[in-house]
Scaffold this motif. Structure first.
Motif, mmCIF file in Angstrom:
data_model
loop_
_atom_site.group_PDB
_atom_site.id
_atom_site.type_symbol
_atom_site.label_atom_id
_atom_site.label_comp_id
_atom_site.label_asym_id
_atom_site.label_seq_id
_atom_site.Cartn_x
_atom_site.Cartn_y
_atom_site.Cartn_z
ATOM 1 N N PRO A 24 0.803 -1.226 0.000
ATOM 2 C CA PRO A 24 0.000 0.000 0.000
ATOM 3 C C PRO A 24 0.836 1.277 0.000
ATOM 4 C CG PRO A 24 0.063 -0.903 2.207
ATOM 5 C CD PRO A 24 0.821 -1.866 1.332
ATOM 6 N N SER A 25 2.153 1.135 -0.209
ATOM 7 C CA SER A 25 3.041 2.295 -0.286
ATOM 8 C C SER A 25 4.270 1.908 -1.097
ATOM 9 C CB SER A 25 3.461 2.762 1.115
ATOM 10 O OG SER A 25 4.185 1.737 1.776
ATOM 11 N N GLU A 26 5.120 2.876 -1.358
ATOM 12 C CA GLU A 26 6.324 2.643 -2.166
ATOM 13 C C GLU A 26 7.396 2.005 -1.287
ATOM 14 O OE1 GLU A 26 9.487 5.594 -3.635
ATOM 15 O OE2 GLU A 26 7.976 5.681 -5.225
ATOM 16 N N VAL A 27 7.310 0.688 -1.122
ATOM 17 C CA VAL A 27 8.263 0.005 -0.241
ATOM 18 C C VAL A 27 9.526 -0.436 -0.965
ATOM 19 C CG1 VAL A 27 6.462 -0.774 1.330
ATOM 20 C CG2 VAL A 27 7.140 -2.249 -0.565
ATOM 21 N N LYS A 28 9.432 -0.641 -2.274
ATOM 22 C CA LYS A 28 10.591 -1.081 -3.039
ATOM 23 C C LYS A 28 11.303 0.109 -3.673
ATOM 24 C CE LYS A 28 10.291 -5.538 -2.386
ATOM 25 N NZ LYS A 28 11.300 -6.220 -1.532
ATOM 26 N N THR A 29 12.617 0.060 -3.641
ATOM 27 C CA THR A 29 13.440 1.137 -4.187
ATOM 28 C C THR A 29 13.866 0.783 -5.606
ATOM 29 O OG1 THR A 29 14.282 1.658 -1.986
ATOM 30 C CG2 THR A 29 15.520 2.515 -3.874
ATOM 31 N N TYR A 30 13.467 1.632 -6.551
ATOM 32 C CA TYR A 30 13.822 1.437 -7.949
ATOM 33 C C TYR A 30 15.056 2.266 -8.287
ATOM 34 C CZ TYR A 30 13.642 2.253 -13.013
ATOM 35 O OH TYR A 30 13.956 2.381 -14.352
ATOM 36 N N ARG A 31 16.019 1.623 -8.958
ATOM 37 C CA ARG A 31 17.181 2.335 -9.479
ATOM 38 C C ARG A 31 17.374 1.933 -10.937
ATOM 39 N NH1 ARG A 31 21.901 1.121 -8.070
ATOM 40 N NH2 ARG A 31 21.460 -0.892 -7.062
ATOM 41 N N ARG A 32 17.398 2.899 -11.809
ATOM 42 C CA ARG A 32 17.599 2.615 -13.233
ATOM 43 C C ARG A 32 18.920 1.888 -13.461
ATOM 44 N NH1 ARG A 32 15.586 4.920 -18.177
ATOM 45 N NH2 ARG A 32 17.095 4.572 -19.857
ATOM 46 N N SER A 33 19.938 2.230 -12.682
ATOM 47 C CA SER A 33 21.257 1.632 -12.861
ATOM 48 C C SER A 33 21.280 0.148 -12.502
ATOM 49 C CB SER A 33 22.285 2.382 -12.013
ATOM 50 O OG SER A 33 21.951 2.314 -10.633
ATOM 51 N N ALA A 34 20.266 -0.332 -11.762
ATOM 52 C CA ALA A 34 20.213 -1.746 -11.381
ATOM 53 C C ALA A 34 19.624 -2.624 -12.478
ATOM 54 C CB ALA A 34 19.404 -1.905 -10.099
ATOM 55 N N VAL A 35 19.034 -2.010 -13.501
ATOM 56 C CA VAL A 35 18.434 -2.778 -14.594
ATOM 57 C C VAL A 35 19.544 -3.383 -15.450
ATOM 58 C CG1 VAL A 35 16.950 -2.639 -16.631
ATOM 59 C CG2 VAL A 35 16.393 -1.306 -14.585
ATOM 60 N N LYS A 36 19.423 -4.663 -15.775
ATOM 61 C CA LYS A 36 20.456 -5.361 -16.545
ATOM 62 C C LYS A 36 20.052 -5.613 -17.994
ATOM 63 C CE LYS A 36 23.064 -5.469 -12.974
ATOM 64 N NZ LYS A 36 24.224 -4.532 -12.893
ATOM 65 N N ALA A 37 18.925 -5.107 -18.409
ATOM 66 C CA ALA A 37 18.480 -5.242 -19.794
ATOM 67 C C ALA A 37 19.012 -4.072 -20.629
ATOM 68 C CB ALA A 37 16.960 -5.277 -19.850
ATOM 69 N N PRO A 38 19.015 -4.195 -21.955
ATOM 70 C CA PRO A 38 19.441 -3.077 -22.804
ATOM 71 C C PRO A 38 18.583 -1.829 -22.572
ATOM 72 C CG PRO A 38 19.286 -5.099 -24.085
ATOM 73 C CD PRO A 38 18.693 -5.409 -22.746
ATOM 74 N N LYS A 39 19.191 -0.663 -22.714
ATOM 75 C CA LYS A 39 18.485 0.586 -22.466
ATOM 76 C C LYS A 39 17.231 0.741 -23.312
ATOM 77 C CE LYS A 39 22.358 3.460 -20.882
ATOM 78 N NZ LYS A 39 23.150 4.692 -21.161
ATOM 79 N N PHE A 40 17.269 0.233 -24.546
ATOM 80 C CA PHE A 40 16.110 0.424 -25.417
ATOM 81 C C PHE A 40 14.918 -0.426 -24.983
ATOM 82 C CE2 PHE A 40 18.420 -3.056 -27.441
ATOM 83 C CZ PHE A 40 17.399 -3.947 -27.752
ATOM 84 N N ARG A 41 15.118 -1.390 -24.050
ATOM 85 C CA ARG A 41 14.018 -2.207 -23.552
ATOM 86 C C ARG A 41 13.355 -1.595 -22.320
ATOM 87 N NH1 ARG A 41 11.654 -4.427 -26.838
ATOM 88 N NH2 ARG A 41 10.603 -5.628 -25.228
ATOM 89 N N LEU A 42 14.004 -0.655 -21.684
ATOM 90 C CA LEU A 42 13.494 -0.073 -20.434
ATOM 91 C C LEU A 42 12.459 1.003 -20.737
ATOM 92 C CD1 LEU A 42 13.576 0.248 -17.369
ATOM 93 C CD2 LEU A 42 15.614 1.673 -17.645
ATOM 94 N N LYS A 43 11.344 0.930 -20.029
ATOM 95 C CA LYS A 43 10.243 1.863 -20.257
ATOM 96 C C LYS A 43 9.866 2.535 -18.938
ATOM 97 C CE LYS A 43 8.858 -1.193 -23.947
ATOM 98 N NZ LYS A 43 9.775 -0.510 -24.877
ATOM 99 N N GLU A 44 9.773 3.862 -18.980
ATOM 100 C CA GLU A 44 9.447 4.644 -17.796
ATOM 101 C C GLU A 44 8.403 5.689 -18.175
ATOM 102 O OE1 GLU A 44 13.766 4.618 -15.532
ATOM 103 O OE2 GLU A 44 13.345 6.262 -16.917
#
Length: 338
Positions: A24-44
């Motif tokens: 029910p809240s933002e408990v997980k921390t998202y970091r773009r740098s932690a993504v291991k897929a190619p940049k063109f696959r990431l959607k924000e």
């Protein structure tokens, strides 16, 4: 049983989801740098929709890797009619600088004479848009304040089968009272918190190529209380949790599974929504079909975002039932190959 996520990082060192589920809240921390897929696959993206009984506005800033988008839809429910215009941004690949949190960091993007600002301010969020070319040069200017009470929300982390580095981290923040104005051409439209409510759709993820999703949302007043819901399904592995949820005065009431029953012709016929446990039974009367199709080679998107009014019943966690009548919102079917 639906898994309630615990605080911590969203992704591990391999770029895999640490935990699937909801909170029910933002408990997980998202970091773009932690993504291991190619940049063109990431959607924000950050998407806001603010509606009154007579009119509304939807705003999008999206970085989809090989394509970015600034989007505005102006909705007139009395005519009814809508105007949607998008500014395309080639290969942004993270250059838009979309924030890693739904609760901090600002979005400020300009393209030509179009400028979008989604800012965090004391007590809420401020949405400012200048779009001089909107609707054949009529122009659109929006300045809205969305009060952001300390409410529950739906934050959900969804994996994709057989694609361990694909994921979708999504937050929907409903029932945000809105104040301000939107000017379209020479006409000015007021938004007052007694009748105007917004929702934020905050999405970060690596998607697989071919998906269809179903999403519905509404926010307003029912029996004098702030009431809203988020419903949807269609992509990824939702075994750990669904995104179906109801909010009453900022308190979440989690729902299980439900189905959208959609007329195939989009001819204005009613939609129906039904849940596996009988807690969400709703009829939806369409007003506007905001339809769009984009088809360029391997990239394809077919969208039907339909605005209308919901009538039905919702069962809360304590066993009581809420009667809903003509609550303004939207439901959509979107098919993407991207």
């Amino acid at each position: 049983m639906q898994n309630v996520m615990s605080p911590g990082p969203l992704l591990d060192a391999r770029g895999h989801l640490v935990e699937a589920g909801w909170a029910p809240s933002e408990v997980k921390t998202y970091r773009r740098s932690a993504v291991k897929a190619p940049k063109f696959r990431l959607k924000e993206w950050d998407y806001y929709c603010v509606l009154t009984p007579e009119y509304g506005i939807a705003l999008t800033v999206a970085d989809n890797g090989y394509m970015g988008l600034l989007g505005v839809s102006w909705l007139d429910f009395t005519t009814p009619s809508e105007v949607t215009e998008n500014v395309m941004l080639p290969f942004p690949m993270g250059k838009l600088g979309l924030p890693s949190s739904a609760d901090s960091g600002d979005v400020v993007v300009s393209k030509g004479k179009a400028r979008f600002e989604f800012r965090h301010v004391d007590g809420g969020r401020r949405l400012i848009v200048d779009y001089p070319a909107f609707d054949h040069g009529k122009g659109l200017h929006a300045d809205l304040f969305l009060e952001s009470p300390a409410d529950d929300r739906i934050a959900i982390a969804t994996p994709f089968p057989k694609a361990p580095r694909s994921f979708y981290y999504n937050q929907k923040v409903n029932c945000l009272p809105a104040t301000g104005t939107v000017r379209v051409g020479s006409q000015q439209f007021a938004f007052a918190p007694e009748v105007a409510f917004g929702v934020l759709d905050w999405g970060r993820g690596v998607w697989t190529y071919d998906n269809t999703w179903y999403w519905g949302s509404a926010s307003g007043l029912v029996n004098g209380e702030r009431f809203g819901f988020n419903i949807g399904y269609g992509f990824g592995d939702t075994t750990a949790a669904s995104e179906n949820i109801v909010f009453v005065n900022g308190v979440a009431h989690k729902l299980d599974r439900l189905a959208f029953e959609i007329p195939r012709t989009y001819d204005g016929a009613p939609w129906n929504f039904t849940s596996n446990d009988g807690r969400f039974e709703m009829k939806f009367e369409p007003i506007i079909d905001r339809a769009a199709k984009f088809d360029v080679g391997v990239l394809r998107s077919i969208q039907h975002q339909v605005f209308g009014r919901f009538t039905g019943t919702v069962g809360l966690d304590d066993g009581t039932s809420v009667e809903v009548r003509d609550l303004l919102g939207f439901a959509e079917e979107v098919r993407n190959r991207w």
